[in-house]
Design a protein around this motif. Structure first.
Motif, mmCIF file in Angstrom:
data_model
loop_
_atom_site.group_PDB
_atom_site.id
_atom_site.type_symbol
_atom_site.label_atom_id
_atom_site.label_comp_id
_atom_site.label_asym_id
_atom_site.label_seq_id
_atom_site.Cartn_x
_atom_site.Cartn_y
_atom_site.Cartn_z
ATOM 1 N N LEU A 76 -11.788 61.166 21.101
ATOM 2 C CA LEU A 76 -10.876 60.270 21.902
ATOM 3 C C LEU A 76 -9.976 59.633 20.729
ATOM 4 C CD1 LEU A 76 -13.373 58.465 24.370
ATOM 5 C CD2 LEU A 76 -11.562 60.311 24.690
ATOM 6 N N SER A 77 -9.269 58.714 21.118
ATOM 7 C CA SER A 77 -8.067 58.302 20.327
ATOM 8 C C SER A 77 -8.298 57.548 19.097
ATOM 9 C CB SER A 77 -7.185 57.271 21.305
ATOM 10 O OG SER A 77 -8.190 56.118 21.626
ATOM 11 N N SER A 114 -4.359 61.839 29.664
ATOM 12 C CA SER A 114 -4.647 60.394 29.174
ATOM 13 C C SER A 114 -3.507 59.572 29.357
ATOM 14 C CB SER A 114 -5.371 60.156 28.050
ATOM 15 O OG SER A 114 -5.191 58.727 27.618
ATOM 16 N N ILE A 115 -3.431 58.290 29.472
ATOM 17 C CA ILE A 115 -2.273 57.336 29.209
ATOM 18 C C ILE A 115 -1.818 57.295 27.836
ATOM 19 C CG2 ILE A 115 -2.812 55.865 31.077
ATOM 20 C CD1 ILE A 115 -4.001 53.837 29.303
ATOM 21 N N TYR A 139 -4.274 61.776 19.067
ATOM 22 C CA TYR A 139 -4.838 62.199 20.514
ATOM 23 C C TYR A 139 -3.696 62.218 21.397
ATOM 24 C CZ TYR A 139 -7.621 60.892 24.642
ATOM 25 O OH TYR A 139 -8.173 60.541 25.756
ATOM 26 N N GLY A 179 -13.173 55.546 21.784
ATOM 27 C CA GLY A 179 -11.858 55.223 22.103
ATOM 28 C C GLY A 179 -11.404 53.853 21.859
ATOM 29 N N THR A 180 -9.916 53.688 22.486
ATOM 30 C CA THR A 180 -9.387 52.266 22.380
ATOM 31 C C THR A 180 -9.870 51.269 23.356
ATOM 32 O OG1 THR A 180 -7.686 53.340 20.912
ATOM 33 C CG2 THR A 180 -7.225 51.370 21.937
ATOM 34 N N THR A 181 -10.000 51.954 24.421
ATOM 35 C CA THR A 181 -10.162 50.915 25.606
ATOM 36 C C THR A 181 -11.804 50.783 25.775
ATOM 37 O OG1 THR A 181 -10.600 52.872 27.267
ATOM 38 C CG2 THR A 181 -8.182 52.036 27.086
HETATM 39 C C1 VAH Z 1 -9.668 56.208 24.571
HETATM 40 N N1 VAH Z 1 -10.911 55.931 26.723
HETATM 41 O O1 VAH Z 1 -9.605 55.263 24.659
HETATM 42 C C2 VAH Z 1 -9.957 56.911 25.912
HETATM 43 C C3 VAH Z 1 -8.913 57.100 26.977
HETATM 44 C C4 VAH Z 1 -6.787 55.860 28.109
HETATM 45 C C5 VAH Z 1 -7.845 55.736 27.096
HETATM 46 O O2 VAH Z 1 -7.898 58.293 26.480
HETATM 47 O O3 VAH Z 1 -9.059 57.034 23.744
#
Ligand code: VAH
Length: 312
Positions: A76-77, A114-115, A139, A179-181
């Motif tokens: 993840l990010s 992903s966003i 990412y 992750g970031t979220t």
């Molecule tokens: C992240 N949970 O934080 C993932 C995801 C949009 C966030 O890609 O990297």
């Protein structure tokens, strides 16, 4: 019959259980690079698989008689920013292997974007389905390249590739890693364990989010949709809500009135969050395959706290 990579991950661990519930446990082969004792490994077929091992991936999919591949294994990010070269090799190498296995065996294919595939120059409010994508994270580079590669396999080889751009996902089964979220997951654990949380994402940082049951249902709905009606394929914007830390804290205080939120901002993950949209537009997914969500912030909070209370 479905083969899933990254089956012990944040999405995989709930996706497997839902797939086995719908299609039958023996029709869902869970794979991951490590074996940890969990419902995923005990409720149906499980095999160790490093997605960098193309030969083993092909052999497992073929021997299982798979007709569908869901490729969920990725870094993840935040982890990808710490180890960008590893992220490129794993996220892109694993994806190519999964696409090649699917092409060779004629599998229907799913992998999430992903966003994070958006960047600072992308419109932040009501982010369109088709728009500028200049992400500034490894990412994000992986996700944009992945979206384009999946489109290529569809146009070049006729592979039935499908995917969505997931927002931050909140879940209680398997804590996310890297992750970031993830603050939006950690906050619930800490609310129950300590009655307070120190957020590494600063106040007023809006990000799209979704509760995991809605995310898993979206994967199934997209994969079951009539392919002839899909104008887009591998990057459908999907979201349930957009919020910032104070709003999730307010939702928690409806159950834990004394809950306290403080801040100790992590510049790396704050920088990643700042480069992402505030709220994306999911109308293409709604129009092309009936995307919908059941959980808003308060419904998610109520379920998360109830399920975590049982778990901890
Ligand atoms: C992240 N949970 O934080 C993932 C995801 C949009 C966030 O890609 O990297």
């Amino acid at each position: 019959r479905i083969i899933v990579t990254g089956a012990l991950g944040q999405i995989g661990s709930e996706l497997i259980m839902k797939l086995r519930d719908i299609y039958g446990a023996d029709n869902v082969l869970a794979t991951d690079i490590r074996l940890t004792d969990s419902l995923v490994t005990t409720s149906g077929p499980f095999e160790l698989l490093d997605v960098m091992d193309a030969d083993r991936m092909h052999a497992l999919a073929k021997d299982f008689g798979a007709d569908t591949m869901m490729h969920m294994a990725a870094l993840l990010s935040a982890t990808a920013e710490e180890k960008p070269l590893l992220a490129w090799n794993l996220n892109m190498g694993g994806l190519v292997n999964a696409l090649e296995t699917s092409r060779e065996l004629g599998l229907q294919f799913f992998t999430p974007s992903s966003i994070g595939a958006f960047g600072p120059s992308t419109p932040k409010q009501n982010t369109p389905q088709d728009t500028l994508q200049r992400p500034t994270t490894m990412y994000g580079v992986n996700k944009v390249a992945g979206e384009l590669l999946c489109d290529y396999y569809f146009h070049k080889f006729g592979l039935d590739t499908r995917g969505v751009r997931f927002p931050g996902l909140v879940s209680y089964v398997t804590p996310p890693g890297g992750g970031t979220t993830d603050y939006a997951v950690d906050i619930y654990y800490k609310a129950l364990e300590e009655g307070k949380y120190t957020s590494y994402i600063e106040q007023d940082t809006f990000m799209d989010m979704m509760y995991m049951p809605d995310a898993v249902q979206a994967i199934i709905d997209l994969m079951e949709a009539d392919g002839s009606k899909l104008e887009h394929r591998n990057a459908f914007n999907v979201t349930a809500m957009s919020f910032e830390p104070e709003q999730i804290a307010a939702s928690i205080r409806k159950h834990i009135p004394s809950f306290e939120l403080s801040y100790d901002v992590d510049p790396v993950r704050q920088g990643i969050a700042n480069s992402w949209p505030d709220a994306i537009d999911a109308s293409a997914a709604k129009n092309e395959w009936g995307f919908k969500t059941l959980y808003d912030l308060d419904a998610m909070t109520e379920d998360m706290l109830a399920k975590l209370t049982q778990k901890v």
